[in-house]
Enzyme design. Structure first.
Site, PDB file in Angstrom:
ATOM      1  N   CYS A   1      35.659  23.297  39.847  1.00 14.11           N
ATOM      2  CA  CYS A   1      36.493  23.860  40.926  1.00 14.11           C
ATOM      3  C   CYS A   1      36.182  23.231  42.289  1.00 14.11           C
ATOM      4  O   CYS A   1      36.904  23.470  43.255  1.00 14.11           O
ATOM      5  CB  CYS A   1      36.321  25.371  40.983  1.00 14.11           C
ATOM      6  SG  CYS A   1      36.635  26.142  39.392  1.00 14.11           S
TER       7      CYS A   1
ATOM      8  N   HIS B   1      38.904  27.809  47.495  1.00 17.78           N
ATOM      9  CA  HIS B   1      39.214  27.788  46.064  1.00 17.78           C
ATOM     10  C   HIS B   1      39.645  29.207  45.657  1.00 17.78           C
ATOM     11  O   HIS B   1      38.979  30.191  45.981  1.00 17.78           O
ATOM     12  CB  HIS B   1      37.971  27.343  45.292  1.00 17.78           C
ATOM     13  CG  HIS B   1      38.054  27.598  43.831  1.00 17.78           C
ATOM     14  ND1 HIS B   1      39.165  27.258  43.091  1.00 17.78           N
ATOM     15  CD2 HIS B   1      37.175  28.180  42.963  1.00 17.78           C
ATOM     16  CE1 HIS B   1      38.959  27.610  41.826  1.00 17.78           C
ATOM     17  NE2 HIS B   1      37.773  28.173  41.737  1.00 17.78           N
TER      18      HIS B   1
ATOM     19  N   ASN C   1      42.963  31.524  38.790  1.00 17.06           N
ATOM     20  CA  ASN C   1      42.063  30.425  39.144  1.00 17.06           C
ATOM     21  C   ASN C   1      42.512  29.157  38.415  1.00 17.06           C
ATOM     22  O   ASN C   1      42.360  29.058  37.198  1.00 17.06           O
ATOM     23  CB  ASN C   1      40.646  30.836  38.736  1.00 17.06           C
ATOM     24  CG  ASN C   1      39.608  29.773  39.029  1.00 17.06           C
ATOM     25  OD1 ASN C   1      39.944  28.614  39.280  1.00 17.06           O
ATOM     26  ND2 ASN C   1      38.345  30.156  38.981  1.00 17.06           N
TER      27      ASN C   1
HETATM   28  O1  UT7 Z   1      36.114  28.937  39.565  1.00 17.20           O
HETATM   29  C1  UT7 Z   1      34.869  29.310  39.084  1.00 17.20           C
HETATM   30  C2  UT7 Z   1      34.319  30.291  39.935  1.00 17.20           C
HETATM   31  N1  UT7 Z   1      34.273  31.550  39.239  1.00 17.20           N
HETATM   32  C3  UT7 Z   1      34.226  32.637  39.980  1.00 17.20           C
HETATM   33  O2  UT7 Z   1      34.309  32.563  41.159  1.00 17.20           O
HETATM   34  C4  UT7 Z   1      34.009  33.967  39.300  1.00 17.20           C
HETATM   35  C5  UT7 Z   1      33.082  34.818  40.127  1.00 17.20           C
HETATM   36  N2  UT7 Z   1      32.910  36.143  39.602  1.00 17.20           N
HETATM   37  C6  UT7 Z   1      33.868  37.090  39.713  1.00 17.20           C
HETATM   38  O3  UT7 Z   1      34.914  36.838  40.266  1.00 17.20           O
HETATM   39  C7  UT7 Z   1      33.562  38.457  39.205  1.00 17.20           C
HETATM   40  O4  UT7 Z   1      32.199  38.576  38.864  1.00 17.20           O
HETATM   41  C8  UT7 Z   1      34.439  38.857  37.984  1.00 17.20           C
HETATM   42  C9  UT7 Z   1      35.874  39.058  38.409  1.00 17.20           C
HETATM   43  C10 UT7 Z   1      34.343  37.784  36.910  1.00 17.20           C
HETATM   44  C11 UT7 Z   1      33.922  40.180  37.397  1.00 17.20           C
HETATM   45  O5  UT7 Z   1      33.961  41.200  38.375  1.00 17.20           O
HETATM   46  P1  UT7 Z   1      32.704  42.172  38.554  1.00 17.20           P
HETATM   47  O6  UT7 Z   1      33.076  43.143  39.575  1.00 17.20           O
HETATM   48  O7  UT7 Z   1      31.505  41.307  38.808  1.00 17.20           O
HETATM   49  O8  UT7 Z   1      32.644  42.876  37.153  1.00 17.20           O
HETATM   50  P2  UT7 Z   1      31.427  42.923  36.138  1.00 17.20           P
HETATM   51  O9  UT7 Z   1      31.256  41.598  35.495  1.00 17.20           O
HETATM   52  O10 UT7 Z   1      30.254  43.547  36.811  1.00 17.20           O
HETATM   53  O11 UT7 Z   1      31.976  43.940  35.090  1.00 17.20           O
HETATM   54  C12 UT7 Z   1      32.112  45.319  35.415  1.00 17.20           C
HETATM   55  C13 UT7 Z   1      32.625  46.037  34.175  1.00 17.20           C
HETATM   56  C14 UT7 Z   1      31.820  45.738  32.922  1.00 17.20           C
HETATM   57  O12 UT7 Z   1      31.751  46.927  32.166  1.00 17.20           O
HETATM   58  P3  UT7 Z   1      30.432  47.829  32.169  1.00 17.20           P
HETATM   59  O13 UT7 Z   1      29.357  46.926  31.673  1.00 17.20           O
HETATM   60  O14 UT7 Z   1      30.243  48.236  33.602  1.00 17.20           O
HETATM   61  O15 UT7 Z   1      30.807  48.934  31.266  1.00 17.20           O
HETATM   62  C15 UT7 Z   1      32.661  44.737  32.206  1.00 17.20           C
HETATM   63  O16 UT7 Z   1      32.471  44.773  30.805  1.00 17.20           O
HETATM   64  O17 UT7 Z   1      33.961  45.608  33.904  1.00 17.20           O
HETATM   65  C16 UT7 Z   1      34.052  45.183  32.541  1.00 17.20           C
HETATM   66  N3  UT7 Z   1      35.041  44.123  32.451  1.00 17.20           N
HETATM   67  C17 UT7 Z   1      36.347  44.359  32.299  1.00 17.20           C
HETATM   68  N4  UT7 Z   1      37.041  45.495  32.185  1.00 17.20           N
HETATM   69  C18 UT7 Z   1      38.380  45.402  32.045  1.00 17.20           C
HETATM   70  C19 UT7 Z   1      34.845  42.774  32.543  1.00 17.20           C
HETATM   71  N5  UT7 Z   1      36.024  42.147  32.430  1.00 17.20           N
HETATM   72  C20 UT7 Z   1      36.968  43.100  32.274  1.00 17.20           C
HETATM   73  C21 UT7 Z   1      38.360  43.062  32.123  1.00 17.20           C
HETATM   74  N6  UT7 Z   1      39.012  44.232  32.031  1.00 17.20           N
HETATM   75  N7  UT7 Z   1      39.042  41.906  32.105  1.00 17.20           N
END
Ligand code: UT7
Length: 334
Positions: free
Chosen positions: A118, A260, A290
């Site tokens: 990216c 990005h 993305n």
């Molecule tokens: O271009 C490359 C650069 N990449 C990025 O910039 C990505 C950077 N990271 C992010 O944008 C965020 O970390 C995410 C959007 C990927 C995730 O958001 P988050 O607020 O960090 O969520 P999390 O990973 O802490 O997940 C929170 C909860 C989890 O459940 P539990 O463990 O709290 O029960 C996940 O399993 O949300 C759950 N979860 C989902 N739920 C519904 C993860 N993905 C999903 C989903 N739908 N798609």
């Protein structure tokens, strides 16, 4: 052979973008994995993404974006000296840029791929600037293009909701006027490489007794979202801050912030840390998700063609992602 002109400035005079017509809404994804429009939109700002089909190609979208950039710049394909294709989803590991060169008819251009995930578009712009500033070349196309829908595990809700397909391009030209690339910073930190990968998984094959080869295939994208999020909101503001100082500017001088397009929350956090108001932040993550190396030039193209970005405006940009890698640049449009 490069010419030996002593042109020293860089200008940004054309842009273009292309994306597949097929759109997948968040609600549709909820039929594929356990997710919801509410979760995706509130955690990322994404509402839909474009996905390519079997008749479409990376080279095709990249060529379309490049043609638009050339038309806006008023530069003929035959006058392009170099094509840099920033991509992490090449259709040919030997490189895709030469296919674009052929499709454009850019017969004198040298063409090569640049892989920096990216960050690829920003790395490409900085690379192009070196060839233009040295006087070696006059016209360089920098294209960011990725079709990550091909490399996402559509059973993994942690990643599949995030990515989409597209291509964007800019035409950079050497100029005797003031240099319009005001500063840049490009960085890598391989110690965090395991946070985001599209890795080759070797499978062992004994060719002849005692000689083991590794043949295999690329795996789906894996990501530690929390770590990448933390990395982005720490490194990106620092890099932009550094470039603002390099350019002898303050954040008040920035007309537009084009980051990005990974996550609206990352864009909001970075803008807040830099004291750049929300109305100066260019965002289309809701419509594309993305698109990796393509996200910055697609957003730039929309803002230029809608008339938001005008000639002479000062733009701060930053790409970040796998590597881990990140880069920032400040340039004046036009
Ligand atoms: O271009 C490359 C650069 N990449 C990025 O910039 C990505 C950077 N990271 C992010 O944008 C965020 O970390 C995410 C959007 C990927 C995730 O958001 P988050 O607020 O960090 O969520 P999390 O990973 O802490 O997940 C929170 C909860 C989890 O459940 P539990 O463990 O709290 O029960 C996940 O399993 O949300 C759950 N979860 C989902 N739920 C519904 C993860 N993905 C999903 C989903 N739908 N798609």
């Amino acid at each position: 052979m490069p010419s030996n002109h002593s042109l020293t400035g860089v200008s940004f005079i054309g842009c273009g973008a292309a994306a597949p017509e097929t759109v997948v809404l968040n609600d549709a994804l909820a039929q594929v994995v356990d997710t919801s429009d509410e979760w995706i939109a509130s955690r990322t700002g994404i509402r839909q993404r474009h996905v390519s089909n079997d008749r479409e190609s990376l080279a095709g979208f990249a060529t379309e974006a490049a043609q638009q950039a050339l038309a806006m710049a008023g530069v003929a394909a035959a006058d392009v000296d170099m094509i840099i294709l920033a991509t992490s989803s090449a259709e040919d590991l030997f490189g895709t840029a030469c296919q674009i060169q052929a499709q454009l008819g850019a017969t004198k251009a040298v063409a090569f791929d640049l892989t920096a995930a990216c960050s690829g578009f920003v790395f490409g712009v900085v690379t192009a600037a070196q060839f233009l500033r040295s006087g070696a070349y006059q016209n360089i196309l920098v294209i960011g293009a990725d079709l990550l829908s091909r490399w996402v595990d559509w059973n993994d809700r942690n990643t599949c909701v995030l990515f989409g397909d597209g291509a964007g391009a800019v035409l950079m030209q050497a100029t005797e006027d003031a240099d319009r690339l005001l500063g840049f910073e490009i960085r890598s930190d391989g110690t965090q490489n395991c946070c985001l990968n599209l890795a080759f998984k070797p499978e062992l094959r004994e060719l002849i007794p005692g000689t083991i080869l590794t043949q295999g295939r690329y795996q789906y994208i894996t990501m530690n979202g929390k770590e990448v999020y933390r990395f982005a909101i720490n490194r990106v503001p620092d890099a932009i801050d550094k470039v603002i100082h390099q350019a002898n500017l303050t954040s008040n001088d920035i007309d537009w912030l084009i980051l990005h397009q990974a996550n609206q929350r990352i864009m909001d956090a970075v803008a807040e840390r830099l004291h750049i108001p929300a109305e100066k932040v260019v965002s289309n993550v809701a419509n594309y998700g993305n698109t990796s190396a393509a996200s910055i030039p697609i957003a730039l193209n929309e803002a230029v063609r809608s008339g938001r970005i005008q000639s002479g405006d000062t733009i701060a940009t930053s790409g970040f992602g796998a590597g881990l890698s990140w880069g920032a640049a400040i340039f004046k449009w036009g």
